[in-house]
Design an enzyme around this catalytic site. Sequence first.
Site, PDB file in Angstrom:
ATOM      1  N   LYS A 138       0.874  -1.190   0.000  1.00  0.00           N
ATOM      2  CA  LYS A 138       0.000   0.000   0.000  1.00  0.00           C
ATOM      3  C   LYS A 138       0.894   1.217   0.000  1.00  0.00           C
ATOM      4  O   LYS A 138       1.972   1.167   0.577  1.00  0.00           O
ATOM      5  CB  LYS A 138      -0.906   0.016   1.242  1.00  0.00           C
ATOM      6  CG  LYS A 138      -1.790  -1.208   1.403  1.00  0.00           C
ATOM      7  CD  LYS A 138      -3.009  -1.181   0.511  1.00  0.00           C
ATOM      8  CE  LYS A 138      -3.728  -2.526   0.568  1.00  0.00           C
ATOM      9  NZ  LYS A 138      -4.992  -2.572  -0.136  1.00  0.00           N
ATOM     10  N   LYS A 140      -2.243   1.437  -2.704  1.00  0.00           N
ATOM     11  CA  LYS A 140      -2.580   0.475  -3.747  1.00  0.00           C
ATOM     12  C   LYS A 140      -1.882   0.809  -5.054  1.00  0.00           C
ATOM     13  O   LYS A 140      -1.414  -0.079  -5.753  1.00  0.00           O
ATOM     14  CB  LYS A 140      -4.109   0.482  -3.978  1.00  0.00           C
ATOM     15  CG  LYS A 140      -4.897  -0.043  -2.802  1.00  0.00           C
ATOM     16  CD  LYS A 140      -6.398   0.094  -3.017  1.00  0.00           C
ATOM     17  CE  LYS A 140      -6.914  -1.058  -3.810  1.00  0.00           C
ATOM     18  NZ  LYS A 140      -8.086  -1.721  -3.172  1.00  0.00           N
ATOM     19  N   LYS A 164       2.490  -8.897  -2.563  1.00  0.00           N
ATOM     20  CA  LYS A 164       1.768  -8.852  -3.841  1.00  0.00           C
ATOM     21  C   LYS A 164       1.372  -7.449  -4.238  1.00  0.00           C
ATOM     22  O   LYS A 164       1.240  -6.547  -3.389  1.00  0.00           O
ATOM     23  CB  LYS A 164       0.530  -9.751  -3.794  1.00  0.00           C
ATOM     24  CG  LYS A 164      -0.518  -9.321  -2.803  1.00  0.00           C
ATOM     25  CD  LYS A 164      -1.758 -10.204  -2.884  1.00  0.00           C
ATOM     26  CE  LYS A 164      -2.771  -9.740  -3.881  1.00  0.00           C
ATOM     27  NZ  LYS A 164      -3.402  -8.438  -3.570  1.00  0.00           N
ATOM     28  N   ASP A 166      -1.424  -4.812  -5.656  1.00  0.00           N
ATOM     29  CA  ASP A 166      -2.859  -4.688  -5.423  1.00  0.00           C
ATOM     30  C   ASP A 166      -3.594  -4.951  -6.737  1.00  0.00           C
ATOM     31  O   ASP A 166      -2.992  -4.973  -7.812  1.00  0.00           O
ATOM     32  CB  ASP A 166      -3.186  -3.314  -4.834  1.00  0.00           C
ATOM     33  CG  ASP A 166      -4.125  -3.457  -3.650  1.00  0.00           C
ATOM     34  OD1 ASP A 166      -5.045  -4.288  -3.747  1.00  0.00           O
ATOM     35  OD2 ASP A 166      -3.950  -2.750  -2.649  1.00  0.00           O
ATOM     36  N   GLU A 167      -4.910  -5.159  -6.631  1.00  0.00           N
ATOM     37  CA  GLU A 167      -5.649  -5.589  -7.832  1.00  0.00           C
ATOM     38  C   GLU A 167      -5.664  -4.526  -8.928  1.00  0.00           C
ATOM     39  O   GLU A 167      -5.829  -4.857 -10.099  1.00  0.00           O
ATOM     40  CB  GLU A 167      -7.086  -6.009  -7.462  1.00  0.00           C
ATOM     41  CG  GLU A 167      -8.026  -4.910  -7.018  1.00  0.00           C
ATOM     42  CD  GLU A 167      -7.826  -4.480  -5.566  1.00  0.00           C
ATOM     43  OE1 GLU A 167      -7.007  -5.104  -4.878  1.00  0.00           O
ATOM     44  OE2 GLU A 167      -8.484  -3.509  -5.140  1.00  0.00           O
ATOM     45  N   HIS A 255      -6.868 -13.188  -7.584  1.00  0.00           N
ATOM     46  CA  HIS A 255      -7.644 -12.175  -6.873  1.00  0.00           C
ATOM     47  C   HIS A 255      -9.065 -12.197  -7.434  1.00  0.00           C
ATOM     48  O   HIS A 255      -9.257 -12.495  -8.612  1.00  0.00           O
ATOM     49  CB  HIS A 255      -6.992 -10.804  -7.091  1.00  0.00           C
ATOM     50  CG  HIS A 255      -7.449  -9.759  -6.127  1.00  0.00           C
ATOM     51  ND1 HIS A 255      -8.685  -9.184  -6.213  1.00  0.00           N
ATOM     52  CD2 HIS A 255      -6.839  -9.193  -5.065  1.00  0.00           C
ATOM     53  CE1 HIS A 255      -8.817  -8.299  -5.228  1.00  0.00           C
ATOM     54  NE2 HIS A 255      -7.705  -8.289  -4.512  1.00  0.00           N
ATOM     55  N   HIS A 288      -8.279 -15.825  -3.258  1.00  0.00           N
ATOM     56  CA  HIS A 288      -8.941 -15.030  -2.206  1.00  0.00           C
ATOM     57  C   HIS A 288     -10.337 -15.603  -1.959  1.00  0.00           C
ATOM     58  O   HIS A 288     -11.126 -15.748  -2.896  1.00  0.00           O
ATOM     59  CB  HIS A 288      -9.112 -13.588  -2.674  1.00  0.00           C
ATOM     60  CG  HIS A 288      -7.864 -12.795  -2.667  1.00  0.00           C
ATOM     61  ND1 HIS A 288      -7.741 -11.614  -1.969  1.00  0.00           N
ATOM     62  CD2 HIS A 288      -6.659 -13.010  -3.251  1.00  0.00           C
ATOM     63  CE1 HIS A 288      -6.518 -11.132  -2.142  1.00  0.00           C
ATOM     64  NE2 HIS A 288      -5.840 -11.958  -2.920  1.00  0.00           N
ATOM     65  N   LYS A 295     -12.621  -6.689   6.647  1.00  0.00           N
ATOM     66  CA  LYS A 295     -13.423  -5.569   6.132  1.00  0.00           C
ATOM     67  C   LYS A 295     -14.423  -5.985   5.046  1.00  0.00           C
ATOM     68  O   LYS A 295     -15.339  -5.239   4.731  1.00  0.00           O
ATOM     69  CB  LYS A 295     -12.494  -4.481   5.571  1.00  0.00           C
ATOM     70  CG  LYS A 295     -11.887  -4.785   4.206  1.00  0.00           C
ATOM     71  CD  LYS A 295     -11.034  -3.633   3.664  1.00  0.00           C
ATOM     72  CE  LYS A 295     -10.535  -3.956   2.265  1.00  0.00           C
ATOM     73  NZ  LYS A 295      -9.540  -3.017   1.754  1.00  0.00           N
ATOM     74  N   SER A 325      -7.925 -12.278   3.263  1.00  0.00           N
ATOM     75  CA  SER A 325      -7.406 -10.925   3.057  1.00  0.00           C
ATOM     76  C   SER A 325      -8.544  -9.926   3.166  1.00  0.00           C
ATOM     77  O   SER A 325      -9.706 -10.268   2.982  1.00  0.00           O
ATOM     78  CB  SER A 325      -6.777 -10.851   1.660  1.00  0.00           C
ATOM     79  OG  SER A 325      -6.095  -9.647   1.447  1.00  0.00           O
ATOM     80  N   GLY A 327      -8.835  -6.062   5.318  1.00  0.00           N
ATOM     81  CA  GLY A 327      -9.035  -5.515   6.662  1.00  0.00           C
ATOM     82  C   GLY A 327      -8.355  -6.327   7.757  1.00  0.00           C
ATOM     83  O   GLY A 327      -8.715  -6.215   8.930  1.00  0.00           O
ATOM     84  N   GLN A 347      -3.199 -12.367   4.614  1.00  0.00           N
ATOM     85  CA  GLN A 347      -2.572 -11.154   4.068  1.00  0.00           C
ATOM     86  C   GLN A 347      -3.084  -9.906   4.771  1.00  0.00           C
ATOM     87  O   GLN A 347      -4.278  -9.806   5.064  1.00  0.00           O
ATOM     88  CB  GLN A 347      -2.954 -10.986   2.602  1.00  0.00           C
ATOM     89  CG  GLN A 347      -2.428 -12.023   1.696  1.00  0.00           C
ATOM     90  CD  GLN A 347      -2.852 -11.786   0.269  1.00  0.00           C
ATOM     91  OE1 GLN A 347      -2.349 -12.431  -0.604  1.00  0.00           O
ATOM     92  NE2 GLN A 347      -3.782 -10.883   0.001  1.00  0.00           N
ATOM     93  N   ALA A 348      -2.199  -8.957   4.960  1.00  0.00           N
ATOM     94  CA  ALA A 348      -2.617  -7.663   5.496  1.00  0.00           C
ATOM     95  C   ALA A 348      -1.919  -6.552   4.723  1.00  0.00           C
ATOM     96  O   ALA A 348      -0.697  -6.598   4.543  1.00  0.00           O
ATOM     97  CB  ALA A 348      -2.272  -7.580   6.975  1.00  0.00           C
ATOM     98  N   GLY A 349      -2.720  -5.579   4.265  1.00  0.00           N
ATOM     99  CA  GLY A 349      -2.157  -4.398   3.602  1.00  0.00           C
ATOM    100  C   GLY A 349      -2.092  -3.277   4.628  1.00  0.00           C
ATOM    101  O   GLY A 349      -1.050  -3.007   5.237  1.00  0.00           O
ATOM    102  N   GLY A 350      -3.260  -2.649   4.876  1.00  0.00           N
ATOM    103  CA  GLY A 350      -3.334  -1.600   5.895  1.00  0.00           C
ATOM    104  C   GLY A 350      -2.823  -2.085   7.244  1.00  0.00           C
ATOM    105  O   GLY A 350      -2.197  -1.332   7.996  1.00  0.00           O
TER     106      GLY A 350
END
Length: 397
Positions: A138, A140, A164, A166-167, A255, A288, A295, A325, A327, A347-350
């Site tokens: 991130k 994204k 990875k 982002d989409e 994804h 996924h 979230k 994945s 949230g 997986q965690a982005g934020g």
Amino acid sequence: MEEILAKYRIESSLSLADAAEEICKEESVGTWTELKTLEPEIQKRLSANVIELDEESKTATIAYSIDEYSHEPGGIPQLLSFVAGNLFGLSLLKHVRLVDIELPSTIVKLYQGPKFGIEGVRNLIGVKKRPLIGTIIKPKIGLSPKEQAEVFYKAARGGIDFGKDDENLVNQAFCPLLERTRQIAEAIDKVKEETGRKVYYAINVTTRADRIVEVAEDALSNGATCLMVDMLCAGYAAIRALAEDGKINVPLHIHRAGHAAFTEDPHHGITMLVLAKLARLAGGDQLHTGTVVGKMKGTKEEVIQTNDFLKNEWFGLKNVFPVASGGVHPLLIPRIVGLLGRDIVIQAGGGVHGHPGGTEAGAKALKQALDAVLQTIPLEEYAEDHKELREAVEKWK
Ligand code: CAP
Ligand code: MG
């Protein structure tokens, strides 16, 4: 006779039997009126037939002859034009949901399926039993290739196994795909030299049909260790083209951006289970499927049912690593592992890049949360002498 079975939940002012007949006609030999051109022989050989009606659940199971869905070369696009075609828009039917499909082994065996599966991915990075942890870089979009690789390097140093795109990051001018791939490959080598750990990263090669194999092969020549496809944006045929290409020998991360347009309405559309079956057939190694607690929407029953399908035997095709994945942050790890087990990529982005100490601290906190779960120590207790986890607990509790 072998048949393809499709189970639909139908809402209509017609009786369930008549509504199901409408689907049979529309999706095989017929249309809204009788035809002078329809010979009885064609009707007998190729008609779809209702084989089961359940008034209580309002479901009808329809059998499609496998002659109708010729063995090849149509593949998944052709299959979908039968089992999930015009029927969703028929004005005689108020709502239709494709709940499940059952394919005979003769059809499944036409596909190679995943090249790696759970065991293959685990062997690649040398992690045998525990859940894998990963991050989505991130922001994204917006980072340059060098910045993207730096963020990934920090996350890998912090302890994640997998990174990875982002989409919606593909091959934009601000972050060209091949340069990004080269920079990420260097970061992977650096992590290996410095820590001895093998990490991998999915480059998003989603693009137009006539280019995807070429883009994927170019990414591989530039050091890609995993490829990502947005399955509903590119289509199942795109996944299969990559999976069945002899030169592509890295896992495919799938994804599902856009899936909720099909899956969310309980009355209409297509379930995630069906989409997951097609992703496995097409050759995805990681898919996924939701977190239950993050979230994104998705019930416990739905996610578990889909993950069970991906992990279990299916006519000899390799299995698929489910990906939790959306949230996710360290505090959710105990619940995710409790609900979804150890054969999972979390997986965690934020939840990594939003950590007060930044990306490396965020990745450490995620790994510490996983370590706590594996040692069956409550997170709050483990956090007492693990600073990064403590900061994560304070931020996200
Ligand atoms: C997660 C994610 C994924 C979602 C998709 C995002 O980021 O990258 O695309 O997981 O949902 O952009 O939202 P965060 P699903 O960790 O920052 O939420 O996996 O359910 O298809
Ligand atoms: Mg995303």
